[in-house]
Design a protein around this motif. Sequence first.
Motif, PDB file in Angstrom:
ATOM      1  N   ALA A  79      -5.971  61.770  25.701  1.00  0.00           N
ATOM      2  CA  ALA A  79      -6.744  62.303  24.581  1.00  0.00           C
ATOM      3  C   ALA A  79      -8.185  62.583  25.009  1.00  0.00           C
ATOM      4  O   ALA A  79      -8.790  63.585  24.597  1.00  0.00           O
ATOM      5  CB  ALA A  79      -6.707  61.319  23.410  1.00  0.00           C
ATOM      6  N   HIS A 115      -4.196  57.162  25.655  1.00  0.00           N
ATOM      7  CA  HIS A 115      -5.600  57.240  25.230  1.00  0.00           C
ATOM      8  C   HIS A 115      -6.431  58.042  26.227  1.00  0.00           C
ATOM      9  O   HIS A 115      -7.310  58.819  25.823  1.00  0.00           O
ATOM     10  CB  HIS A 115      -6.169  55.825  25.091  1.00  0.00           C
ATOM     11  CG  HIS A 115      -5.462  54.987  24.067  1.00  0.00           C
ATOM     12  ND1 HIS A 115      -4.984  55.512  22.885  1.00  0.00           N
ATOM     13  CD2 HIS A 115      -5.151  53.660  24.058  1.00  0.00           C
ATOM     14  CE1 HIS A 115      -4.404  54.540  22.182  1.00  0.00           C
ATOM     15  NE2 HIS A 115      -4.495  53.412  22.869  1.00  0.00           N
ATOM     16  N   ALA A 131     -10.049  66.319  25.139  1.00  0.00           N
ATOM     17  CA  ALA A 131     -11.332  66.603  24.494  1.00  0.00           C
ATOM     18  C   ALA A 131     -12.365  67.100  25.492  1.00  0.00           C
ATOM     19  O   ALA A 131     -13.128  68.038  25.195  1.00  0.00           O
ATOM     20  CB  ALA A 131     -11.831  65.345  23.790  1.00  0.00           C
ATOM     21  N   GLY A 139     -14.859  54.021  17.541  1.00  0.00           N
ATOM     22  CA  GLY A 139     -13.706  54.105  16.651  1.00  0.00           C
ATOM     23  C   GLY A 139     -12.406  53.894  17.412  1.00  0.00           C
ATOM     24  O   GLY A 139     -12.341  54.067  18.631  1.00  0.00           O
ATOM     25  N   HIS A 140     -11.384  53.517  16.675  1.00  0.00           N
ATOM     26  CA  HIS A 140     -10.094  53.249  17.331  1.00  0.00           C
ATOM     27  C   HIS A 140      -9.288  54.537  17.451  1.00  0.00           C
ATOM     28  O   HIS A 140      -9.190  55.310  16.491  1.00  0.00           O
ATOM     29  CB  HIS A 140      -9.299  52.211  16.540  1.00  0.00           C
ATOM     30  CG  HIS A 140      -8.248  51.531  17.361  1.00  0.00           C
ATOM     31  ND1 HIS A 140      -7.081  52.162  17.735  1.00  0.00           N
ATOM     32  CD2 HIS A 140      -8.207  50.295  17.919  1.00  0.00           C
ATOM     33  CE1 HIS A 140      -6.355  51.342  18.465  1.00  0.00           C
ATOM     34  NE2 HIS A 140      -7.019  50.190  18.592  1.00  0.00           N
ATOM     35  N   PRO A 141      -8.689  54.781  18.616  1.00  0.00           N
ATOM     36  CA  PRO A 141      -7.933  56.036  18.798  1.00  0.00           C
ATOM     37  C   PRO A 141      -6.756  56.177  17.855  1.00  0.00           C
ATOM     38  O   PRO A 141      -6.313  57.294  17.580  1.00  0.00           O
ATOM     39  CB  PRO A 141      -7.478  55.973  20.268  1.00  0.00           C
ATOM     40  CG  PRO A 141      -7.603  54.537  20.677  1.00  0.00           C
ATOM     41  CD  PRO A 141      -8.732  53.982  19.874  1.00  0.00           C
ATOM     42  N   ARG A 190      -6.823  55.868  14.812  1.00  0.00           N
ATOM     43  CA  ARG A 190      -7.290  56.559  13.614  1.00  0.00           C
ATOM     44  C   ARG A 190      -7.310  58.070  13.786  1.00  0.00           C
ATOM     45  O   ARG A 190      -7.447  58.809  12.809  1.00  0.00           O
ATOM     46  CB  ARG A 190      -8.706  56.071  13.253  1.00  0.00           C
ATOM     47  CG  ARG A 190      -8.800  54.588  12.969  1.00  0.00           C
ATOM     48  CD  ARG A 190      -8.058  54.192  11.711  1.00  0.00           C
ATOM     49  NE  ARG A 190      -8.668  54.745  10.509  1.00  0.00           N
ATOM     50  CZ  ARG A 190      -8.197  54.569   9.286  1.00  0.00           C
ATOM     51  NH1 ARG A 190      -7.100  53.867   9.099  1.00  0.00           N
ATOM     52  NH2 ARG A 190      -8.815  55.094   8.255  1.00  0.00           N
ATOM     53  N   ASP A 191      -7.206  58.530  15.021  1.00  0.00           N
ATOM     54  CA  ASP A 191      -7.203  59.971  15.277  1.00  0.00           C
ATOM     55  C   ASP A 191      -5.817  60.589  15.109  1.00  0.00           C
ATOM     56  O   ASP A 191      -5.677  61.810  15.139  1.00  0.00           O
ATOM     57  CB  ASP A 191      -7.708  60.259  16.694  1.00  0.00           C
ATOM     58  CG  ASP A 191      -9.155  59.849  16.880  1.00  0.00           C
ATOM     59  OD1 ASP A 191      -9.896  59.866  15.883  1.00  0.00           O
ATOM     60  OD2 ASP A 191      -9.538  59.495  18.009  1.00  0.00           O
ATOM     61  N   ARG A 192      -4.808  59.767  14.965  1.00  0.00           N
ATOM     62  CA  ARG A 192      -3.463  60.302  14.844  1.00  0.00           C
ATOM     63  C   ARG A 192      -3.256  60.939  13.470  1.00  0.00           C
ATOM     64  O   ARG A 192      -3.863  60.522  12.478  1.00  0.00           O
ATOM     65  CB  ARG A 192      -2.434  59.190  15.025  1.00  0.00           C
ATOM     66  CG  ARG A 192      -2.386  58.622  16.434  1.00  0.00           C
ATOM     67  CD  ARG A 192      -1.293  57.575  16.531  1.00  0.00           C
ATOM     68  NE  ARG A 192      -1.147  57.079  17.889  1.00  0.00           N
ATOM     69  CZ  ARG A 192      -0.239  56.175  18.243  1.00  0.00           C
ATOM     70  NH1 ARG A 192       0.582  55.674  17.334  1.00  0.00           N
ATOM     71  NH2 ARG A 192      -0.155  55.774  19.491  1.00  0.00           N
ATOM     72  N   PRO A 193      -2.378  61.928  13.392  1.00  0.00           N
ATOM     73  CA  PRO A 193      -2.069  62.504  12.072  1.00  0.00           C
ATOM     74  C   PRO A 193      -1.378  61.462  11.204  1.00  0.00           C
ATOM     75  O   PRO A 193      -0.764  60.520  11.704  1.00  0.00           O
ATOM     76  CB  PRO A 193      -1.121  63.666  12.410  1.00  0.00           C
ATOM     77  CG  PRO A 193      -0.571  63.348  13.759  1.00  0.00           C
ATOM     78  CD  PRO A 193      -1.641  62.597  14.482  1.00  0.00           C
TER      79      PRO A 193
END
Length: 564
Positions: A22, A19, A26, A162-164, A166-169
């Motif tokens: 990521a 995390h 960014a 938001g939960h990380p 949810r950012d995954r493909p």
Amino acid sequence: MSRAPRIYVSAGEPSGDAHAAAVVTALRRRLPAAAFEAFGGPSLEAAGATVLDRMERMSVVGFVEALWKLPAHFRLLARVREAFRTKRYDLAILVDYPGYHLRAAAAAHAAGVPVLYYIAPQLWAWAPGRVRRLAAVSRLAVILPFEETFFRDHGVPATFVGHPLRDRPPPPARAEARRALGLDPERPVLGLFPGSRAQEVRRLWPAFRGAAERVLAERPVVQVVVAGTSRARYPHPGAIRIHWGDPRPVFAAADAGLCKSGTTTLEAALADVPMAIAYRLNPVSFAIAIRVLRVPHVGLVNHPAGAGGDNPAAARSGGRRGAAAAPGSRPGARPAWPTGGRRSRGGARGGARRVTVGLAAGVMRLLAATWRYRVRGWEHVAAARATGRPIVYVLWHSRILPLLYHRRGEGMALLISRHRDGGYLTELSERWGYRVVRGSSRRGGEVGLLGLVRALERGAEVALTPDGPHGPAERVKPGALAAAQHANALVVAAGARASERGAWWIRSWDRFCIPKPFAAVEVVYGAPLSVGAGKDGLRQGVAAAERALRAVTYGEEGRGKRDG
């Protein structure tokens, strides 16, 4: 700022490392000149941070386990505190890992370095009173929706980001994932997810492997694959496949999962994988944990979902026996048992109440899944069923928990007290597949017994504790036998035996029995009894049931004795 910003990033375990990486990725897009130094691992390193201190030897879970790492953490904190004092950094980003990071945040604040804390410590679960320790944090970035309100109400500036996960493909399709893993797309798949830390894998792998072996013994068509990490070892896998690296293909391929508690449960829920949740700690850590937890669910996924049960995906699975059926039990069997036992208020007599409150939701399920059952006398149950008559199971209140878990999922009817403590047991019993009838000798007893009689007349099997909810312990009160008499039902005594050292014996009115992790539990059924007509028949039935209960609980040679 006249120079490029210098940012310190700290992540003490593998998921935090991912995390944090990521975040660094960014930030580098927005601040290409920024310099990042870190306490972390390979993910932060791959993201371009200079890793000054490696996390691999620091990451542990549990109170006792952390003691061995204290000296190393104190040395690390001393180095980081000195760097903060010298104004080496313009910002500190701390990710999860509260045992160390709450102290690091205080050190940064004392040196005038602003702190962004990403992935808040779950103080709402175990230590609401410690929220004041977050006073050193400039901004708290939380990943669960309810956390923003919780922390703001406690005076901490918090923002839900938001939960990380949810950012995954999105994961690949199931058939595609199975082919990529070398699995047959047409055969069912069980995924094992024992975690990413070497320490937790070492503790969980033998139990997870054993559960998978039992599944394979009963259903050879199942394919089992474990989401493995290069940081851990998986000895003697047998027919279990090991997939190294990204666990997402395993989630995508699985029809069901055996997951360690924590973020893994959220990953499984997002992949729509029904799951059983388990964890194993040092026994002292476990004893501490069940006393400090302040939430009803061991499954993290239930906190944002607001659901009952250990987690909603497990509920969708139809209440299957975790990973495998208990040895000695019938395939598919999983009923439960009645209770309604009274726990007194205050003092030692409240011990059973405190245990039920703390464990009933999820930790109790985790503990019970480790018990090793041996069943004797099942032929008596088969004989009773062969008659076509309804069945009343009777058991001592002190042995309710091991019997409740052993017979879960059969849809049995239970009589449970209307006392407030009965509410805790009702919640647990309904999750385990029981149909609960509320009532007792003092609170709605007539209504409760009438409900049982109606269930018996419909051919249902029912269970209750004839010495509950008020005692005296191990003395049969006539209500259960009266219900059996009215419905022409057979009475089967059921007992659960655990050794003195293999169980915790609570100082409650009934000396409540809770088998310890991986304890051997012997379940014994007695020969079916009929209750004769009239008062004499009822009186003789009470005496016969009491003798049968002592026999199945203590053995013929131990009649009239209690464990210990």
